[in-house]
Design a protein around this motif. Structure first.
Motif, short mmCIF file in Angstrom:
data_model
loop_
_atom_site.label_atom_id
_atom_site.label_comp_id
_atom_site.label_asym_id
_atom_site.label_seq_id
_atom_site.Cartn_x
_atom_site.Cartn_y
_atom_site.Cartn_z
N ASN A 158 -68.25 -56.86 -46.14
CA ASN A 158 -67.42 -56.86 -45.10
C ASN A 158 -66.90 -58.20 -43.99
O ASN A 158 -66.15 -59.29 -44.75
CB ASN A 158 -67.46 -56.71 -43.40
N LYS A 165 -59.50 -62.07 -48.01
CA LYS A 165 -58.38 -61.24 -47.32
C LYS A 165 -57.53 -62.66 -46.79
O LYS A 165 -56.48 -62.24 -46.69
CB LYS A 165 -58.79 -60.30 -46.29
N GLY A 195 -58.25 -68.60 -40.54
CA GLY A 195 -58.89 -69.55 -39.32
C GLY A 195 -58.49 -68.95 -38.48
O GLY A 195 -57.58 -67.68 -37.90
N ILE A 196 -59.65 -68.48 -37.02
CA ILE A 196 -59.25 -68.08 -35.87
C ILE A 196 -59.19 -68.79 -34.34
O ILE A 196 -60.13 -69.46 -34.67
CB ILE A 196 -60.76 -66.83 -35.71
N GLY A 220 -54.10 -55.14 -42.97
CA GLY A 220 -54.30 -53.98 -43.28
C GLY A 220 -55.70 -54.13 -42.33
O GLY A 220 -55.86 -54.85 -42.38
N GLY A 225 -64.79 -53.91 -39.46
CA GLY A 225 -66.15 -54.19 -39.80
C GLY A 225 -66.47 -55.22 -39.68
O GLY A 225 -67.94 -54.92 -39.17
N SER A 250 -62.37 -70.63 -41.94
CA SER A 250 -63.71 -69.82 -40.67
C SER A 250 -65.33 -70.13 -41.77
O SER A 250 -65.25 -70.12 -43.08
CB SER A 250 -63.68 -69.02 -41.25
#
Ligand code: ADP
Length: 273
Positions: A158, A165, A195-196, A220, A225, A250
């Motif tokens: 994951n 991805k 990044g987040i 998608g 996950g 990340s």
């Protein structure tokens, strides 16, 4: 006299309220149990017909006697069916965890085997996107450690598939290191991707949540996950952490005890505020 009867009345009221709260908690627990059982049964019932769809669409997609265009339709049925199957599997996993029915299969596993498995799974994907993929360990990492191999690989798959991805150029690195103080083994997945944002970093571990609302269209995925991974990490006696900077990349770290049965040594970091 008057005062003590007033006090008695108050105490009675408190007891009544406590009983109510207790009742509500029990009802909630029961409905959570029913929900999990329902989901588990549904998932099971959905898989059987889906397996026929997958098998037959694959046979059609591979049948040279069928018109090219129709072969391609069968291919679409095949890949949509695969997507549905993974979603069902993820929902089943989550409901099993919620119901406390996820059983671990612990054994002494070889770290090098995990490394080889992840390399052969993800090398082709990284190559497709022109990303550098590095999977390595430091020399102090023990040859074997005790955990559930399938669940560990599920978490790593994951984290690595997310890293690939959400990265369009640069690299994805899995570093395996030892933490002496905790008697832990740390799997650190670093990417140079999108990044987040800080305010989204807690949310991504919740079921069905994605950092970017348009993610589902663009990349998608189901948003399940990471919530499964976090729960699995807990079951394995460890935890997952996230550090990220928007536009830079990340770092997801999975920390597990070297022996699941013994747990960590010293203070447990995830119990600290
Ligand atoms: P999914 O990948 O199916 O959407 P996950 O639970 O694995 O679900 O991830 C939830 C969300 O967290 C993703 O949709 C994405 O917004 C964000 N995310 C996860 N991993 C990364 C990463 N390596 N880089 C950037 N965003 C990420």
């Amino acid at each position: 006299e008057e005062r003590s009867s007033l006090l008695e009345e108050k105490n009675e009221l408190i007891e009544e309220r406590n009983a109510e709260i207790q009742q509500k908690a029990e009802a909630l627990e029961l409905s959570t149990k029913y929900k999990s059982e329902f989901l588990a049964n549904m998932s099971h019932e959905l898989r059987t017909p889906l397996n026929s769809i997958l098998l037959l669409s694959r046979l059609m997609a591979e049948n040279e006697e069928i018109e090219k265009e129709h072969q391609e339709y069968a291919q679409v049925i095949q890949s949509s069916g695969q997507g549905l199957l993974s979603l069902i599997d993820e929902i089943l996993d989550l409901s099993k965890i919620e119901a406390g029915k996820m059983e671990l299969d612990q054994a002494n596993i070889k770290v090098d085997e995990i490394i080889n498995n992840m390399r052969s799974l993800f090398n082709p994907l990284a190559k497709d996107k022109n990303l550098q993929l590095v999977i390595d360990k430091t020399s102090d990492v023990p040859e074997f450690f005790n955990t559930d191999k399938m669940r560990l690989e599920q978490i790593l798959k994951n984290l690595l598939s997310n890293a690939i991805k959400f990265t369009s150029k640069g690299s994805v690195v899995l570093n395996i290191v030892k933490n002496e103080k905790l008697n832990a083994i740390i799997f650190k997945v670093t990417d140079t991707g999108v990044g987040i944002a800080p305010e989204k970093q807690g949310m991504v571990f919740e079921a069905f949540q994605q950092a970017d609302g348009s993610t589902r269209r663009k990349f998608g995925g189901t948003g399940l996950g990471l919530s499964i991974s976090r729960e699995l990490a807990k079951l394995l006696g460890g935890y997952i952490d996230l550090k990220s900077k928007e536009g830079e990349g990340s770092i997801f770290t999975l920390t597990l005890p070297i022996d699941t049965n013994k747990g960590f040594e010293g203070t447990i970091p995830w119990e600290k505020p």
